[in-house]
Design an enzyme around this catalytic site. Sequence first.
Site, PDB file in Angstrom:
ATOM      1  N   LEU A 139       0.803  -1.080   0.037  1.00 25.91           N
ATOM      2  CA  LEU A 139      -0.051  -0.267   0.141  1.00 25.91           C
ATOM      3  C   LEU A 139       1.200   1.162   0.181  1.00 25.91           C
ATOM      4  O   LEU A 139       0.450   2.550  -0.271  1.00 25.91           O
ATOM      5  CB  LEU A 139      -1.178  -0.338   0.808  1.00 25.91           C
ATOM      6  CG  LEU A 139      -1.682  -1.088   1.709  1.00 25.91           C
ATOM      7  CD1 LEU A 139      -2.781  -1.014   2.280  1.00 25.91           C
ATOM      8  CD2 LEU A 139      -3.426  -0.659   0.123  1.00 25.91           C
ATOM      9  N   GLY A 140       1.745   1.556   0.643  1.00 26.65           N
ATOM     10  CA  GLY A 140       2.951   2.330   0.285  1.00 26.65           C
ATOM     11  C   GLY A 140       4.439   2.578   0.848  1.00 26.65           C
ATOM     12  O   GLY A 140       4.488   0.903   0.777  1.00 26.65           O
TER      13      GLY A 140
ATOM     14  N   HIS B 244       2.611   6.151   8.311  1.00 30.80           N
ATOM     15  CA  HIS B 244       3.830   5.610   8.632  1.00 30.80           C
ATOM     16  C   HIS B 244       4.964   5.443   7.683  1.00 30.80           C
ATOM     17  O   HIS B 244       5.637   5.742   8.399  1.00 30.80           O
ATOM     18  CB  HIS B 244       2.896   4.296   8.377  1.00 30.80           C
ATOM     19  CG  HIS B 244       3.916   2.929   8.139  1.00 30.80           C
ATOM     20  ND1 HIS B 244       4.093   2.065   9.607  1.00 30.80           N
ATOM     21  CD2 HIS B 244       5.230   2.791   8.250  1.00 30.80           C
ATOM     22  CE1 HIS B 244       4.553   1.445   9.402  1.00 30.80           C
ATOM     23  NE2 HIS B 244       5.716   1.610   8.159  1.00 30.80           N
ATOM     24  N   GLU B 245       4.435   5.642   6.209  1.00 33.99           N
ATOM     25  CA  GLU B 245       6.165   5.715   5.168  1.00 33.99           C
ATOM     26  C   GLU B 245       6.107   7.165   5.781  1.00 33.99           C
ATOM     27  O   GLU B 245       7.931   7.639   5.491  1.00 33.99           O
ATOM     28  CB  GLU B 245       5.144   5.935   4.139  1.00 33.99           C
ATOM     29  CG  GLU B 245       3.980   4.405   3.574  1.00 33.99           C
ATOM     30  CD  GLU B 245       5.149   3.526   3.892  1.00 33.99           C
ATOM     31  OE1 GLU B 245       6.206   3.394   4.384  1.00 33.99           O
ATOM     32  OE2 GLU B 245       4.580   2.207   3.894  1.00 33.99           O
TER      33      GLU B 245
ATOM     34  N   HIS C 204       9.044   6.875   7.878  1.00 30.57           N
ATOM     35  CA  HIS C 204      10.023   6.019   6.887  1.00 30.57           C
ATOM     36  C   HIS C 204      11.214   7.130   6.576  1.00 30.57           C
ATOM     37  O   HIS C 204      12.085   7.341   7.238  1.00 30.57           O
ATOM     38  CB  HIS C 204       9.552   5.181   6.078  1.00 30.57           C
ATOM     39  CG  HIS C 204       9.326   3.862   7.695  1.00 30.57           C
ATOM     40  ND1 HIS C 204       9.843   3.493   8.501  1.00 30.57           N
ATOM     41  CD2 HIS C 204       8.283   2.628   6.326  1.00 30.57           C
ATOM     42  CE1 HIS C 204       8.934   2.034   8.123  1.00 30.57           C
ATOM     43  NE2 HIS C 204       8.233   1.814   7.201  1.00 30.57           N
TER      44      HIS C 204
ATOM     45  N   HIS D 184      11.671   0.378  11.263  1.00 32.62           N
ATOM     46  CA  HIS D 184      10.265  -0.488  12.485  1.00 32.62           C
ATOM     47  C   HIS D 184      10.855  -1.375  13.780  1.00 32.62           C
ATOM     48  O   HIS D 184      11.454  -1.232  13.551  1.00 32.62           O
ATOM     49  CB  HIS D 184      10.014  -2.030  11.427  1.00 32.62           C
ATOM     50  CG  HIS D 184       9.444  -1.665  10.010  1.00 32.62           C
ATOM     51  ND1 HIS D 184       9.251  -2.092   8.934  1.00 32.62           N
ATOM     52  CD2 HIS D 184       8.389  -0.691   9.553  1.00 32.62           C
ATOM     53  CE1 HIS D 184       8.687  -2.120   7.908  1.00 32.62           C
ATOM     54  NE2 HIS D 184       7.381  -0.768   8.695  1.00 32.62           N
TER      55      HIS D 184
ATOM     56  N   TRP E 170      10.604  -3.644  15.744  1.00 32.91           N
ATOM     57  CA  TRP E 170      10.317  -4.935  16.408  1.00 32.91           C
ATOM     58  C   TRP E 170      11.622  -5.229  15.200  1.00 32.91           C
ATOM     59  O   TRP E 170      12.009  -6.233  14.759  1.00 32.91           O
ATOM     60  CB  TRP E 170       9.262  -5.783  15.047  1.00 32.91           C
ATOM     61  CG  TRP E 170       8.778  -5.623  13.481  1.00 32.91           C
ATOM     62  CD1 TRP E 170       9.373  -5.933  12.722  1.00 32.91           C
ATOM     63  CD2 TRP E 170       8.025  -4.681  12.979  1.00 32.91           C
ATOM     64  NE1 TRP E 170       8.696  -5.897  10.891  1.00 32.91           N
ATOM     65  CE2 TRP E 170       8.070  -4.712  11.669  1.00 32.91           C
ATOM     66  CE3 TRP E 170       6.984  -4.521  13.602  1.00 32.91           C
ATOM     67  CZ2 TRP E 170       7.328  -4.463  11.170  1.00 32.91           C
ATOM     68  CZ3 TRP E 170       6.387  -3.867  12.784  1.00 32.91           C
ATOM     69  CH2 TRP E 170       6.273  -3.570  11.423  1.00 32.91           C
TER      70      TRP E 170
END
Length: 262
Positions: free
Chosen positions: A198-199, A239-240, A243, A249, A251
Amino acid sequence: MNLSRISFLFLTLFVLGHFFNTPIQAQHRCGSMLQLKHAMAEDPSIIERIAELNEQAANYKPKDGQEEIITIPVVFHILETNGIPQTKVSDDKIYTQLDVLNEAFRLKNKDFDNVREIFKPFAADIEIEFCLAAQTPDGLATTGITRTATNVKKFDIGSNVAKYTADGGKDAWDTKKYLNIWVCADIWDENSGNDDILGYAQFPGGGKKETDGVVLAYNAFGTIEPVLDDYNEGGSAVHEVGHWLGLWHIWGDGLGEELSCF
């Protein structure tokens, strides 16, 4: 303002409700690590560049009394695929996404109470705001939105099709002065065959100057139709963009200690 110089300043203590409320399936639909791996295969020196930026960020200390809101001008490149009318994203839909970005990065999330308790002590107002670009790189007045007709239906991550006019996308505006966000039809990774994306974003130091920015699928963008269930709150862009500012992320991303989060 040189965006390439501010982006590495934001450490992983940057905790936003959108990151930790995102459904597990959403995490698997982020293509940023795929983009980085493609870029590293083409230019292995990216590892050293990112490690250097990480070190600078870890050692960053604001000047005494420094309290400055950073405003980042954004240009949205809408790639309108012929035969897919939903890709003609409306101005209103764009405005909803801009609102969500500003709420998230200033810690004004409407869903902040849903953040897991373990993360709440780290949440902070990052003092970053986003606005539509008012001038083109040539100094002309603009709405901060471009629209490009294209025949491309699937935009490959590895070749960054969305980011080149010659390939059916749209060339970036000066990436030192603007955050370029491309909104397009389906995103996929031709190399792996993964078409459930999605991105994706380019990390600071993680690629070419002309490909810096964020790419989002039209149906995971903004808060009004057309938008997928579970992706209708604008969180994919938050979210993107995280980044794009250098956030990994939580994790871990499995690229070795040299690319770990501080």
